[in-house]
Each structure stands twice: as structure tokens, then as C-alpha cells.
Design a protein around this motif. Structure first.
Motif, PDB file in Angstrom:
ATOM      1  N   UNK A   1       0.787  -1.228   0.000  1.00  0.00           N
ATOM      2  CA  UNK A   1       0.000   0.000   0.000  1.00  0.00           C
ATOM      3  C   UNK A   1       0.814   1.270   0.000  1.00  0.00           C
ATOM      4  N   UNK A   2       1.422   1.614  -1.106  1.00  0.00           N
ATOM      5  CA  UNK A   2       2.144   2.884  -1.203  1.00  0.00           C
ATOM      6  C   UNK A   2       1.152   4.039  -1.237  1.00  0.00           C
ATOM      7  N   UNK A   3      -0.032   3.782  -1.792  1.00  0.00           N
ATOM      8  CA  UNK A   3      -1.088   4.752  -1.659  1.00  0.00           C
ATOM      9  C   UNK A   3      -1.437   5.610  -2.850  1.00  0.00           C
ATOM     10  N   UNK A   4      -0.797   5.449  -3.991  1.00  0.00           N
ATOM     11  CA  UNK A   4      -1.199   6.261  -5.140  1.00  0.00           C
ATOM     12  C   UNK A   4      -2.584   5.822  -5.589  1.00  0.00           C
ATOM     13  N   UNK A   5      -3.395   6.763  -5.963  1.00  0.00           N
ATOM     14  CA  UNK A   5      -4.745   6.464  -6.398  1.00  0.00           C
ATOM     15  C   UNK A   5      -4.769   5.753  -7.737  1.00  0.00           C
ATOM     16  N   UNK A   6      -5.882   5.099  -7.989  1.00  0.00           N
ATOM     17  CA  UNK A   6      -6.048   4.361  -9.243  1.00  0.00           C
ATOM     18  C   UNK A   6      -5.926   5.288 -10.447  1.00  0.00           C
ATOM     19  N   UNK A   7      -6.481   6.485 -10.336  1.00  0.00           N
ATOM     20  CA  UNK A   7      -6.424   7.434 -11.454  1.00  0.00           C
ATOM     21  C   UNK A   7      -4.994   7.858 -11.753  1.00  0.00           C
ATOM     22  N   UNK A   8      -4.196   8.068 -10.711  1.00  0.00           N
ATOM     23  CA  UNK A   8      -2.801   8.473 -10.910  1.00  0.00           C
ATOM     24  C   UNK A   8      -2.014   7.372 -11.607  1.00  0.00           C
ATOM     25  N   UNK A   9      -2.264   6.128 -11.229  1.00  0.00           N
ATOM     26  CA  UNK A   9      -1.570   5.000 -11.868  1.00  0.00           C
ATOM     27  C   UNK A   9      -1.995   4.883 -13.327  1.00  0.00           C
ATOM     28  N   UNK A  10      -3.284   4.995 -13.599  1.00  0.00           N
ATOM     29  CA  UNK A  10      -3.773   4.922 -14.982  1.00  0.00           C
ATOM     30  C   UNK A  10      -3.209   6.053 -15.832  1.00  0.00           C
TER      31      UNK A  10
ATOM     32  N   UNK B   1       1.596  -2.340 -11.746  1.00  0.00           N
ATOM     33  CA  UNK B   1       1.618  -1.023 -11.100  1.00  0.00           C
ATOM     34  C   UNK B   1       0.480  -0.868 -10.099  1.00  0.00           C
ATOM     35  N   UNK B   2      -0.710  -1.305 -10.483  1.00  0.00           N
ATOM     36  CA  UNK B   2      -1.853  -1.195  -9.577  1.00  0.00           C
ATOM     37  C   UNK B   2      -1.655  -2.037  -8.319  1.00  0.00           C
ATOM     38  N   UNK B   3      -1.126  -3.254  -8.475  1.00  0.00           N
ATOM     39  CA  UNK B   3      -0.899  -4.108  -7.310  1.00  0.00           C
ATOM     40  C   UNK B   3       0.177  -3.516  -6.401  1.00  0.00           C
ATOM     41  N   UNK B   4       1.191  -2.921  -6.981  1.00  0.00           N
ATOM     42  CA  UNK B   4       2.236  -2.279  -6.176  1.00  0.00           C
ATOM     43  C   UNK B   4       1.682  -1.112  -5.372  1.00  0.00           C
TER      44      UNK B   4
ATOM     45  N   UNK C   1      -5.711  -5.737  -8.396  1.00  0.00           N
ATOM     46  CA  UNK C   1      -5.871  -5.814  -9.851  1.00  0.00           C
ATOM     47  C   UNK C   1      -5.654  -7.244 -10.334  1.00  0.00           C
ATOM     48  N   UNK C   2      -6.448  -7.639 -11.314  1.00  0.00           N
ATOM     49  CA  UNK C   2      -6.343  -8.977 -11.902  1.00  0.00           C
ATOM     50  C   UNK C   2      -6.394  -8.875 -13.412  1.00  0.00           C
ATOM     51  N   UNK C   3      -5.688  -9.793 -14.066  1.00  0.00           N
ATOM     52  CA  UNK C   3      -5.782  -9.896 -15.515  1.00  0.00           C
ATOM     53  C   UNK C   3      -6.993 -10.747 -15.861  1.00  0.00           C
TER      54      UNK C   3
END
Length: 172
Positions: free
Chosen positions: A84-93, A122-125, A130-132
Motif C-alpha cells: 500500500x504505497x497509496x497512489x490512487x487508481x487514477x494516478x496509476x492509470x 503497477x496497480x498491485x504495487x 488488480x487482476x488480468x
């Protein structure tokens, strides 16, 4: 003296030096409040920039792995613990999208599997589950496969409409 700050009236017998000291002290306090507000804004900007740099470094490391070793990345993805580094989903996308756009402009268009591997990693980190997801569809007798990423059952990247999800039995 600042017009929007009102000083209480000085004592009747206060000397001009005392009055100047009180006014200077008020101006200093107001200046410090302004400086601390500006400092807080800059802290927010620096933290946001640090997050963007960290996410870009994560994407830069994930792209070659996904392109060169997709099978190994796929195996590692499902055993990778959520951190849980904490970046939001939108930031990763947004960050991954910038990398994919850059690669497209350089003529290195990635297929759906490496893109999904990079994004899922990236999302899991960042602590997202996140799943494929793999799917197939038939179009005029021709079968077509596709891969996308889902978080909590909803697709976050990749077009999932028209595809039938493939499920596998782990007991076999």
C-alpha cells in the motif's frame, strides 16, 4: 500597517516605540502565516511530483519485463503481495497511459497482454487488487482473444465488451 488587521488600541501611556513594536510584531506574524501557507502548497506540489516520478520509474521498469518475459510476469503477478504505497487508481492509470502514448509515438505499440501486465503490476504495487482477465469472441467464424485489467470486478483498462471471459479450474 495592514488595513484588514485591527490592532487593539494601545494603552494611553504607551510610547511610540511600543506601538511600532506591536505593529512590527503583527506584520511579522502575518508574514509567517503567509509563508507557512505557501510552504504547505509547495509541500503538496513536491509530494505530487515525487509520486509521479516514483510511478514513472515503476512503469519504466515494468515495460521491459512485460515485453521480454510475459510468462514469468504473469506467474509473478498473482503471488505478488499488495503493498500500500497509496497512489490512487487514477494516478496509476494516468502515468501508465503516458508511457503507452510515448511508446506508441516511438513506434513501439504494445499488444494488450504487455499493457495489461504493466498496468496490473503497477496497480498491485500501489495496493489495488488488480487482476488480468482473458476473453475470447467469435467474429464471423474467426476467434479473437483479448486481455484487460479489472479491479474489484470492473474493467479499468481495455475494452471488455463483446468478449466472453475465460475461466480456468486450478484443481487440474
Amino acid at each position: 500597517m495592514l488595513s484588514f488587521y485591527r490592532l487593539p488600541a494601545p494603552p494611553r501611556n504607551a510610547s511610540p516605540a511600543v506601538i511600532r513594536y506591536r505593529e512590527a510584531n503583527l506584520l511579522y506574524t502575518v508574514g509567517m502565516e503567509r509563508r507557512s501557507w505557501i510552504l504547505e502548497v509547495w509541500k503538496i506540489k513536491v509530494n505530487k511530483l515525487a509520486e509521479e516520478v516514483r510511478l514513472s520509474a515503476l512503469a519504466a521498469a515494468a515495460v521491459p519485463r512485460a515485453v521480454l518475459f510475459p510468462g514469468r510476469e504473469l506467474k509473478k503477478l498473482h503471488v505478488m503481495p499488495l503493498s500500500g504505497k497509496g497512489a490512487g487508481e487514477e494516478a496509476v492509470l494516468r502515468c501508465a497511459g503516458r508511457w503507452f502514448t510515448l511508446l506508441d509515438r516511438l513506434g513501439l505499440r504494445l499488444s494488450c497482454l504487455p499493457r495489461s501486465l504493466v498496468l496490473a503490476r503497477m496497480l498491485r504495487r500501489e495496493g489495488h487488487d488488480a487482476h488480468l482477465v482473458f476473453g475470447v469472441r467469435s467474429d464471423n467464424g474467426r476467434r479473437e482473444g483479448h486481455c484487460w485489467v479489472s479491479v474489484q470486478g470492473r474493467p479499468v483498462a481495455g475494452e471488455a465488451s463483446g468478449y466472453e471471459e475465460l475461466h480456468y479450474d486450478e484443481r487440474r
